[in-house]
Design a protein around this motif. Structure first.
Motif, PDB file in Angstrom:
ATOM      1  N   THR A 138     -20.852  -4.543  30.652  1.00  0.00           N
ATOM      2  CA  THR A 138     -22.131  -5.194  30.955  1.00  0.00           C
ATOM      3  C   THR A 138     -22.109  -6.655  30.545  1.00  0.00           C
ATOM      4  O   THR A 138     -22.619  -7.530  31.258  1.00  0.00           O
ATOM      5  N   LEU A 139     -21.515  -6.934  29.385  1.00  0.00           N
ATOM      6  CA  LEU A 139     -21.377  -8.322  28.943  1.00  0.00           C
ATOM      7  C   LEU A 139     -20.501  -9.104  29.919  1.00  0.00           C
ATOM      8  O   LEU A 139     -20.803 -10.266  30.247  1.00  0.00           O
ATOM      9  N   LEU A 140     -19.424  -8.486  30.398  1.00  0.00           N
ATOM     10  CA  LEU A 140     -18.558  -9.151  31.373  1.00  0.00           C
ATOM     11  C   LEU A 140     -19.314  -9.422  32.666  1.00  0.00           C
ATOM     12  O   LEU A 140     -19.165 -10.499  33.272  1.00  0.00           O
ATOM     13  N   ASN A 141     -20.167  -8.478  33.090  1.00  0.00           N
ATOM     14  CA  ASN A 141     -20.978  -8.687  34.293  1.00  0.00           C
ATOM     15  C   ASN A 141     -21.941  -9.857  34.114  1.00  0.00           C
ATOM     16  O   ASN A 141     -22.133 -10.666  35.025  1.00  0.00           O
ATOM     17  N   ALA A 142     -22.566  -9.926  32.943  1.00  0.00           N
ATOM     18  CA  ALA A 142     -23.497 -11.034  32.671  1.00  0.00           C
ATOM     19  C   ALA A 142     -22.763 -12.367  32.677  1.00  0.00           C
ATOM     20  O   ALA A 142     -23.279 -13.374  33.188  1.00  0.00           O
ATOM     21  N   LEU A 143     -21.562 -12.382  32.117  1.00  0.00           N
ATOM     22  CA  LEU A 143     -20.787 -13.622  32.083  1.00  0.00           C
ATOM     23  C   LEU A 143     -20.387 -14.057  33.488  1.00  0.00           C
ATOM     24  O   LEU A 143     -20.483 -15.245  33.845  1.00  0.00           O
ATOM     25  N   ILE A 144     -19.962 -13.109  34.324  1.00  0.00           N
ATOM     26  CA  ILE A 144     -19.587 -13.450  35.705  1.00  0.00           C
ATOM     27  C   ILE A 144     -20.802 -13.933  36.482  1.00  0.00           C
ATOM     28  O   ILE A 144     -20.722 -14.889  37.256  1.00  0.00           O
ATOM     29  N   THR A 145     -21.958 -13.301  36.260  1.00  0.00           N
ATOM     30  CA  THR A 145     -23.181 -13.724  36.945  1.00  0.00           C
ATOM     31  C   THR A 145     -23.543 -15.158  36.591  1.00  0.00           C
ATOM     32  O   THR A 145     -23.938 -15.942  37.466  1.00  0.00           O
ATOM     33  N   GLY A 146     -23.408 -15.527  35.324  1.00  0.00           N
ATOM     34  CA  GLY A 146     -23.745 -16.880  34.914  1.00  0.00           C
ATOM     35  C   GLY A 146     -22.729 -17.915  35.345  1.00  0.00           C
ATOM     36  O   GLY A 146     -23.084 -19.037  35.737  1.00  0.00           O
ATOM     37  N   LEU A 147     -21.439 -17.556  35.303  1.00  0.00           N
ATOM     38  CA  LEU A 147     -20.390 -18.521  35.668  1.00  0.00           C
ATOM     39  C   LEU A 147     -20.256 -18.699  37.173  1.00  0.00           C
ATOM     40  O   LEU A 147     -19.730 -19.722  37.627  1.00  0.00           O
ATOM     41  N   SER A 148     -20.707 -17.720  37.948  1.00  0.00           N
ATOM     42  CA  SER A 148     -20.533 -17.807  39.403  1.00  0.00           C
ATOM     43  C   SER A 148     -21.242 -19.011  39.987  1.00  0.00           C
ATOM     44  O   SER A 148     -20.780 -19.585  40.983  1.00  0.00           O
ATOM     45  N   ALA A 149     -22.350 -19.416  39.388  1.00  0.00           N
ATOM     46  CA  ALA A 149     -23.112 -20.549  39.915  1.00  0.00           C
ATOM     47  C   ALA A 149     -22.598 -21.893  39.418  1.00  0.00           C
ATOM     48  O   ALA A 149     -23.168 -22.931  39.771  1.00  0.00           O
ATOM     49  N   GLN A 150     -21.533 -21.904  38.638  1.00  0.00           N
ATOM     50  CA  GLN A 150     -21.021 -23.141  38.071  1.00  0.00           C
ATOM     51  C   GLN A 150     -19.740 -23.571  38.787  1.00  0.00           C
ATOM     52  O   GLN A 150     -19.011 -22.733  39.332  1.00  0.00           O
TER      53      GLN A 150
END
Length: 457
Positions: free
Chosen positions: A206-218
């Motif tokens: 879940t933490l990895l999913n949150a990190l990918i969600t946040g980094l995808s827009a960068q």
């Protein structure tokens, strides 16, 4: 008598109803208006006894108006007039409390250290203070010469985390909440490499999913290593610049990353810059975040023929951890089981991953590998993470302290949608490798020398 009992019962019921509604509709204002004054009065009035019970007092000699002491021997009875006198006696002096300041989660208070006291004396008594003050927990959140700051929380702020995943700048992602109520931010610019451990269903993915969600827009490049056959990271393929699902592919991709580091090293040398962030904006290459899922699979050996391959993998990962920060390559390494029995390569890699996240684990060795070189209290907190609170972890933050934290739940569907929506931001792997055309090169010997300089002493 019934004439006044009925109105009294109606009044009490009305007051209880109003308080319950107030608590449900706006609990913070109820705490500030009613709970905080009562709690502050309780803390001040009982502080002397609490400090004495926690062995935080010191002996002081003070003038007091006392009675004469008169020893009695045997059963003899002596009648004498007792006289009061002013004399110096020893008393237990508690530390001085500062002003108790309200906080939406509880209250904060500064405590002045007495002679010979250190912040560690208070850190060892936090559980005692929490029970004495009737609060969920007490944390030592700050210290300066002669003073410590304590934060008492009324309830567990991690029982329900609803803070949204938010991109807070380049390479910064808010992924959850700390137990102090502050946002939990993964900042690769401050802490470049992270180790994320946890058992199945502990919240690691879940933490990895949150990190990918946040980094995808960068504007960053994401690279995946998924030794579970690609079942974890393949869904995010549109946003990944490269992905490896077999060990042979991992070795080739790691070699490409080393070549990428060499190219950027030569770029910085030609422009007389110590790292890519000192380069002009038009020359600065795209940062790369390397996501490694189940790192143990990179080091497990089924037969002796894999020994050289594992050694090459361990060396390449260690090089990236030692040199990647300066040249825009960052690691986020995940694993269910991370122990010294996997070989010296894991231990050496662990020493370079300064960011630590330990979810609920099945064995103490993994917790020790993740948090063993920090405060021993962090290990105790990691072993007490309940199974019914997935996403809860012990985190070593950028200030060097450890905190309980919980990541916000991000489903695979949400993370996959974010990766699909920002697929246009993913540079191709070929473009990343050929983005810089330089005549200056870096030799393997120079790379080894720089890697040795980055090793911990």
């Amino acid at each position: 008598m019934s004439d006044w009992l009925i109105p009294l019962a109606i009044t009490v019921a009305s007051v209880c109803t109003v308080l319950l509604l107030w608590r449900k509709l706006h609990p913070i204002s109820l705490w500030l208006c009613l709970g905080y004054p009562l709690k502050a009065a309780h803390v001040y009035l009982t502080w002397g006894n609490v400090a004495l019970g926690c062995t935080l007092t010191r002996k002081r000699r003070r003038w007091r108006y006392t009675l004469d002491g008169l020893p009695i021997v045997g059963h003899a009875t002596i009648s004498l007039s007792q006289k009061r006198k002013i004399r110096r006696v020893q008393i237990d002096k508690p530390p001085r409390l500062g002003i108790i300041r309200p906080h939406r989660l509880g209250f904060r208070v500064n405590v002045k250290l007495m002679d010979g006291q250190t912040p560690e004396d208070y850190a060892a008594r936090l559980s005692n203070l929490a029970h004495a003050w009737r609060v969920h927990s007490v944390r030592l959140v700050a210290s300066r010469p002669g003073r410590v700051t304590l934060l008492a929380t009324r309830g567990d702020p991690l029982s329900e985390v609803r803070t949204p995943v938010l991109s807070e700048g380049l390479l910064r992602v808010r992924v959850g909440l700390l137990e102090t109520g502050a946002p939990w931010v993964v900042d690769f610019r401050t802490v470049p490499h992270w180790l994320n451990t946890g058992a199945t269903q502990s919240g690691k993915s879940t933490l990895l999913n949150a990190l990918i969600t946040g980094l995808s827009a960068q504007p960053v490049a994401l690279v995946g290593f998924d030794l579970k056959g690609g079942v974890e990271l393949t869904a995010y393929g549109p946003r990944l610049s490269a992905i490896a699902t077999e060990r042979a592919e991992c070795v080739g991709l790691l070699d490409d990353l080393i070549c990428l580091v060499k190219t950027r090293m030569a770029l910085c040398r030609s422009n007389k810059a110590r790292n890519i962030w000192k380069l002009p904006q038009d020359l600065r290459p795209t940062p790369v975040v390397v996501l490694v899922d189940e790192v143990a699979e990179l080091f497990l050996m089924a037969h002796k023929g894999e020994k050289d391959e594992i050694a090459s993998t361990a060396t390449a990962l260690l090089r990236l951890a030692q040199l990647g920060r300066a040249f825009g390559v960052y690691l986020f390494v995940c694993g269910q089981r991370v122990g010294s029995d996997l070989g010296p390569g894991v231990t050496a890699l662990r020493s370079q991953l300064s960011g630590r996240v330990c979810h609920r684990v099945n064995d103490p060795e993994t917790a020790t590998m993740t948090l063993g070189d920090t405060d021993p209290a962090a290990l105790d907190a990691a072993r007490q993470i309940p199974a019914n609170m997935p996403g809860t972890a012990v985190v070593v933050a950028d200030d060097g302290r450890w905190y309980r934290a919980r990541s916000v739940y991000v489903s695979e569907e949400v993370a996959e949608a974010a990766a699909q929506a920002h697929a246009d931001l993913a540079p191709t792997w070929a473009d990343l490798l050929t983005a810089t055309d330089l005549t200056v090169t870096v030799t393997d010997a120079e790379l080894e020398a720089l890697a040795r300089e980055g090793e911990p002493t």
